[in-house]
Design a protein around this motif. Structure first.
Motif, short mmCIF file in Angstrom:
data_model
loop_
_atom_site.label_atom_id
_atom_site.label_comp_id
_atom_site.label_asym_id
_atom_site.label_seq_id
_atom_site.Cartn_x
_atom_site.Cartn_y
_atom_site.Cartn_z
N GLU A 158 0.82 -1.21 0.00
CA GLU A 158 0.00 0.00 0.00
C GLU A 158 0.85 1.25 0.00
OE1 GLU A 158 -3.09 2.11 3.01
OE2 GLU A 158 -3.56 0.03 2.47
N GLY A 159 1.99 1.22 0.66
CA GLY A 159 2.87 2.39 0.67
C GLY A 159 3.38 2.72 -0.72
N ASP A 160 3.79 1.68 -1.46
CA ASP A 160 4.25 1.90 -2.83
C ASP A 160 3.11 2.39 -3.71
OD1 ASP A 160 6.78 1.12 -2.15
OD2 ASP A 160 6.67 -0.87 -3.07
N ALA A 161 1.92 1.83 -3.50
CA ALA A 161 0.76 2.25 -4.29
C ALA A 161 0.44 3.72 -4.05
CB ALA A 161 -0.44 1.38 -3.96
N ARG A 162 0.50 4.14 -2.80
CA ARG A 162 0.26 5.55 -2.48
C ARG A 162 1.34 6.44 -3.11
NH1 ARG A 162 -3.56 6.72 1.31
NH2 ARG A 162 -4.45 4.93 2.44
N ALA A 163 2.57 5.97 -3.08
CA ALA A 163 3.66 6.75 -3.68
C ALA A 163 3.47 6.89 -5.19
CB ALA A 163 5.00 6.10 -3.37
N LEU A 164 2.99 5.81 -5.84
CA LEU A 164 2.73 5.88 -7.28
C LEU A 164 1.62 6.88 -7.58
CD1 LEU A 164 2.97 2.14 -8.39
CD2 LEU A 164 4.27 4.05 -9.37
N LEU A 165 0.55 6.83 -6.81
CA LEU A 165 -0.53 7.79 -7.01
C LEU A 165 -0.04 9.21 -6.79
CD1 LEU A 165 -3.49 5.88 -5.33
CD2 LEU A 165 -3.27 6.44 -7.75
N ARG A 166 0.80 9.40 -5.79
CA ARG A 166 1.35 10.72 -5.53
C ARG A 166 2.21 11.19 -6.71
NH1 ARG A 166 2.85 9.60 -0.88
NH2 ARG A 166 5.03 9.05 -1.26
N SER A 167 3.03 10.28 -7.25
CA SER A 167 3.89 10.63 -8.39
C SER A 167 3.08 10.96 -9.64
CB SER A 167 4.87 9.49 -8.69
OG SER A 167 4.22 8.40 -9.30
N MET A 168 1.83 10.44 -9.71
CA MET A 168 0.96 10.72 -10.84
C MET A 168 0.05 11.93 -10.58
SD MET A 168 1.77 8.42 -13.06
CE MET A 168 0.46 8.51 -14.26
N GLY A 169 0.34 12.66 -9.51
CA GLY A 169 -0.43 13.86 -9.21
C GLY A 169 -1.79 13.58 -8.60
N LEU A 170 -1.94 12.43 -7.92
CA LEU A 170 -3.24 12.03 -7.38
C LEU A 170 -3.25 11.96 -5.86
CD1 LEU A 170 -4.17 9.30 -10.00
CD2 LEU A 170 -5.25 11.53 -9.71
N GLU A 171 -2.32 12.62 -5.22
CA GLU A 171 -2.36 12.67 -3.75
C GLU A 171 -3.66 13.34 -3.31
OE1 GLU A 171 0.59 13.79 -0.03
OE2 GLU A 171 0.93 14.71 -1.99
#
Length: 255
Positions: A106-119
């Motif tokens: 889940e941490g990696d998934a959140r980081a990916l969403l953040r990197s895609m501008g979806l935080e």
């Protein structure tokens, strides 16, 4: 990494692609452009094992596409996002790993969403996201799977031009960080040139590789590249080849 030897795909009496020989190196970003119906999607599906070749063979790192799929080494992003509407963005990102019986991080998934501008949108469902946001989630899902190869079939096809440009910059940046092997099908010549290390031009009747262009643009690439002379010249070269192929096919059809 990806090797195609004399690949032909025929449906009944119609040959979609014929005699394709192609090698794509590990970590290379390859785009495929060509007229509608020339076999671009068929070629991509054959690489991914979604379509069996009628003749020839495909190998991904020495294995069949089916074996690469079984090892979760192939990730797909389609024109339609195929997100599960009842799951949140975060749940959609982690879904494929769970489906493949692999632990989801889940941490990696959140980081990916953040990197895609979806935080801040981790708990939003697809209906609550714009088209560009949904495609970002689909891309993050493919990356979270951990696949070495990403196959992308016109993933920006339903988006407006500005959003396409923004996502193109983001995808190129993600590729620089992740160094996945990417095969990206598009109808847009500027998009194909901007994204690629190498741009392949296809022609039809039947579908085959007409030309390959090594793209010489600076990295990292941002929106300023679109206005550069080098970019415009390479777009013009690819377009000229497409037009020449189209005119040759039209003449052949008239004969």
């Amino acid at each position: 990494m990806i090797d195609l030897e004399n690949v032909t795909v025929t449906f009944d009496e119609f040959t979609a692609v014929a005699d394709i020989d192609l090698r794509i190196d590990e970590g290379e970003f390859v785009t495929v452009v060509g007229p509608s119906g020339c076999g671009k999607t068929t070629l991509l599906r054959t690489i991914g094992g979604l379509q069996e070749p009628t003749a020839g063979r495909v190998r991904i790192d020495g294995r069949s596409p089916a074996a690469a799929q079984a090892a979760a080494d192939l990730g797909f992003v389609f024109q339609r996002h195929t997100l599960l509407p009842w799951k949140t963005a975060l749940e959609n990102v982690t879904f494929l790993r769970k489906l493949a019986d692999q632990p989801a991080n889940e941490g990696d998934a959140r980081a990916l969403l953040r990197s895609m501008g979806l935080e801040g949108f981790e708990d939003a469902r697809p209906a609550e996201l714009s088209g560009g946001m949904r495609q970002r989630v689909a891309i993050a899902r493919a990356l979270h799977l951990g696949a070495d190869v990403l196959l992308m079939d016109e993933p920006f096809g339903e988006l407006d031009e500005i959003t396409r440009d923004e996502l193109g910059v983001e995808i190129r940046d993600l590729w620089r960080r992740e160094r996945k092997t990417v095969v990206f099908v598009t109808h847009s010549v500027p998009e194909a040139v901007f994204l690629a290390d190498r741009c392949l031009v296809m022609r039809d009747r039947p579908g085959r590789l007409e030309a390959a262009f090594e793209i010489d643009l600076p990295d990292p690439r941002d929106a300023s590249v679109f206005g550069s002379r080098a970019f415009q010249e390479q777009v013009a070269q690819v377009r000229e080849t497409l037009h020449e192929s189209y005119e040759a096919d039209a003449r052949a059809s008239d004969d």
